[in-house]
Design a protein around this motif. Structure first.
Motif, short mmCIF file in Angstrom:
data_model
loop_
_atom_site.label_atom_id
_atom_site.label_comp_id
_atom_site.label_asym_id
_atom_site.label_seq_id
_atom_site.Cartn_x
_atom_site.Cartn_y
_atom_site.Cartn_z
N THR A 44 41.82 44.11 32.02
CA THR A 44 41.33 44.24 33.39
C THR A 44 40.97 45.69 33.69
O THR A 44 39.94 46.00 34.27
CB THR A 44 42.41 43.77 34.38
N MET A 45 41.88 46.58 33.23
CA MET A 45 41.65 48.00 33.48
C MET A 45 40.37 48.47 32.79
O MET A 45 39.55 49.17 33.37
CB MET A 45 42.85 48.78 32.95
N LEU A 46 40.23 48.02 31.53
CA LEU A 46 39.07 48.43 30.76
C LEU A 46 37.78 47.98 31.45
O LEU A 46 36.82 48.75 31.56
CB LEU A 46 39.17 47.80 29.36
N VAL A 47 37.81 46.74 31.94
CA VAL A 47 36.61 46.22 32.62
C VAL A 47 36.35 46.99 33.91
O VAL A 47 35.24 47.42 34.19
CB VAL A 47 36.76 44.71 32.89
N SER A 48 37.40 47.20 34.68
CA SER A 48 37.20 47.82 35.99
C SER A 48 36.78 49.28 35.87
O SER A 48 36.27 49.86 36.83
CB SER A 48 38.47 47.71 36.85
N ALA A 49 37.00 49.87 34.70
CA ALA A 49 36.55 51.24 34.49
C ALA A 49 35.03 51.35 34.59
O ALA A 49 34.50 52.43 34.82
CB ALA A 49 37.03 51.75 33.13
#
Lengths: 342, 286
Positions: free
Chosen positions: B37-42
């Motif tokens: 999720t973090m990777l995508v939201s970056a």
């Protein structure tokens, strides 16, 4: 005479121990040991566990420091010299090979830390591996070798330094019986070839008798007897030595007085006692136990005074002793084979 | 109960399922899921006007991180601090662990290990504030060093580094101690027997065998230092480390996508460190 140094007779002893004492807390591990080990000897230190033999070896190597007394190597007092400056090398009981080095690096290690150049040390290490028949194993790691092979590497790693004395701490203890016998012969031959003094610690009396020129028998931190295998076996100086080296039959006071007409405790080796009337000492007893041991049969005969004598009869088919447990038998031996132990 | 045991005995997959379902759920859903999720939201952004999340692919976060020299400086500073903390901890932990494992009599050993671990039981904040007091102008360090004419570091990068080194020291001691315990004394004796002085034995035998343990400890100290943002707030004065960038963007700035992009930096750094360790070949013999 002036240019023939070989005529000097007082070559120093390889090892001399003078009144050596070592305590661990309240336990006196070595309680005053005096010992001379001659150059070129295959010397065994024999004794039960806890008798101080390994501590003496460690004192010679310098891993322990004596509380009093002195250690001399090749005539030089090394009592306060650290291990890395003593001209001895050790083969450890668990081999202590360096796990992060391959075989040739292990063997080269001693030469490397002494600053010998790469070509020479590689050459000498390969020769040492050849000597223990491990050519071709240079690039393996210790964990890829069997116990017997690791043992040989440990031997090569020590011998490549050409020490004055090689110390071996129960080196064959972890090997199975067959391999142990083979290695006994090999070690003996190796020692004769290279002529370095070997000092060998073992609790196995058979091993000591087979391999050593001389044996020191240890008990409670002291040496009970030093002598050739024959001397230690045939003329033990105490009942401890008699009991520890080989099977011994003890005749206590009453039996000695009646059968031998002497006072004291006497011992006779099992193989010296026969059934029948062959010897000049004669007595009789009841067969209590019969054990078939392959090439021998072992009989246990109880005398009238309660002492038990063990006899070994070779199973050579010459004369069948068909005694059974509980039978009354005549036994005899030659008086020259009995010796007083107390 | 017995029939269930029999069923388990007969069904290998059943056993595995029972063993792994809960940890796999935790690892895949909670742990890897949040990372993903973090990777995508970056790659998202925040509408500066409304403050709402814009779920559209953009590389703005990364280009800002790479082009703005402030972030580059902070990143470099964080790596230097983490490396310094690691080096200090290695230098302190080696003699301590050596003493614990090879010098101290066995009967005191467990007690001493408990003493080493004991600080981990007290609150991180308490310990950090204790250091704040010590580093203060009228603190114990100033008082103790005054006769020597030395002024202790005031709040700043050095104080941060020392406090972090103090906090993570047990994580370095324990693996090294465990590694030393696995080196039998006979190896050290064999080295001495073959002619090596204590120094040579240390260099040729102890350090190579201990290397994986030091690496294990350094992974702790390095990544814990890289991820810390509280110590630097308490004893760091105005200094900022990279974790503060992440924290401030989550809190004050409310820019979650930028925080996510920034959070990728420590992950990549630690992965790079692990890759470097692996490439060095030091772990091959173990």
């Amino acid at each position: 005479m002036k240019d023939s140094p070989s005529t000097i007779t007082d070559v120093p002893n390889a090892i001399r121990l003078i009144n050596l004492v070592k305590n661990f807390g309240v336990v006196q591990a070595v309680a005053g040991v005096n010992l001379d080990i001659v150059n070129g000897e295959f010397f065994a230190m024999l004794g039960p566990s806890g008798s101080g033999k390994t501590t003496v070896l460690r004192l010679i190597a310098g891993f322990e420091t004596q509380d009093s007394g002195a250690v001399e190597i090749d005539g030089i007092n090394v009592s306060n010299v650290p291990p890395f400056k003593r001209d001895v090398n050790t083969v450890f009981q668990n081999y202590a090979l360096f796990p992060h080095m391959n075989i040739i690096e292990n063997v080269e290690y001693g030469l490397k830390v002494k600053g010998i150049n790469k070509n020479e040390r590689r050459e000498r290490a390969v020769a040492a591996l050849e000597r223990v028949q491990l050519r071709g194993y240079e690039k393996r790691t210790p964990s890829q070798l069997s116990g017997g092979q690791q043992q040989r590497v440990a031997l090569a790693r020590a011998l490549v330094n050409e020490p004055k004395v090689l110390l071996l701490d129960e080196p064959l203890g972890a090997l199975d019986l067959k391999l142990r016998r083979e290695m006994q012969v090999e070690l003996k031959e190796l020692q004769q070839q290279i002529g370095i003094t070997f000092v060998f610690v073992t609790h196995d009396q058979e091993e000591a008798l087979t391999m050593a020129n001389r044996i020191a028998v240890f008990n409670h931190g002291k040496i009970e007897q030093v002598g050739t295998p024959q001397e230690v076996y045939e003329k033990p100086s105490s009942d401890f030595v008699a009991g520890f080296v080989g099977i011994s039959n003890l005749l206590h006071e009453k039996a000695s007085e009646q059968i031998l007409g002497k006072k004291g405790i006497f011992s006779i080796r099992p193989e010296k006692i026969r059934f029948g009337h062959g010897g000049d000492r004669k007595t009789s007893g009841l067969v209590k136990e019969i054990a078939f041991l392959g090439s021998f049969t072992r009989f246990s005969v109880e005398l009238a005074h309660g002492d038990r004598l063990v006899l070994l009869k070779e199973n050579d088919g010459s004369s069948e002793i068909d005694s059974t447990v509980g039978a009354l038998v005549q036994i005899s031996w030659n008086s020259k084979y009995e010796f007083q132990v107390e | 109960m017995k029939t269930f045991s029999v069923w388990l005995y007969q069904h290998r997959r059943g056993r595995l399922a029972l063993l792994l379902t809960a940890p796999m759920l935790w690892l895949v859903v909670a742990y890897l899921g949040s990372l993903a999720t973090m990777l995508v939201s970056a790659f998202w952004s925040v509408d500066t006007f409304t403050g709402k999340l814009v779920k559209q692919l953009t590389f703005n976060n990364f280009s800002l991180l790479f082009t703005n020299h402030v972030y580059r400086d902070i990143a470099l500073r964080s790596i230097v601090v983490a490396l310094l903390v690691t080096v200090i901890d290695v230098l302190l932990a080696l003699p301590i662990a050596l003493f614990l494992a090879k010098v101290l009599p066995i009967r005191f050993r467990n007690f001493a290990v408990v003493l080493i671990v004991l600080p981990l039981w007290s609150s991180y904040l308490v310990k950090t504030y204790a250091w704040r007091t010590m580093f203060s102008n009228s603190g114990v360090l100033a008082w103790a060093l005054k006769p020597l004419g030395i002024t202790p570091p005031s709040y700043g990068l050095l104080a941060t580094t020392l406090t972090l080194a103090y906090l993570w020291l047990p994580y370095m001691i324990l693996p090294i101690y465990a590694g030393l315990e696995r080196i039998p004394d006979s190896l050290l004796e064999a080295s001495g027997d073959l002619g090596a002085s204590a120094g040579k034995t240390y260099r040729n035998i102890v350090m190579p065998i201990l290397y994986p343990a030091v690496i294990a400890g350094s992974i702790f100290t390095f990544s814990l230092s890289l991820g810390d943002y509280i110590v630097v707030k308490i004893v760091g004065g105005k200094t900022q480390l990279f974790a503060n960038v992440i924290y401030d963007n989550i809190g004050t700035a409310g820019n979650l996508p930028f925080a996510a992009a920034a959070a990728i930096f420590p992950i990549v750094t630690v992965l790079g460190y692990l890759f470097f360790v692996r490439r060095s070949g030091a772990l091959e013999n173990f």
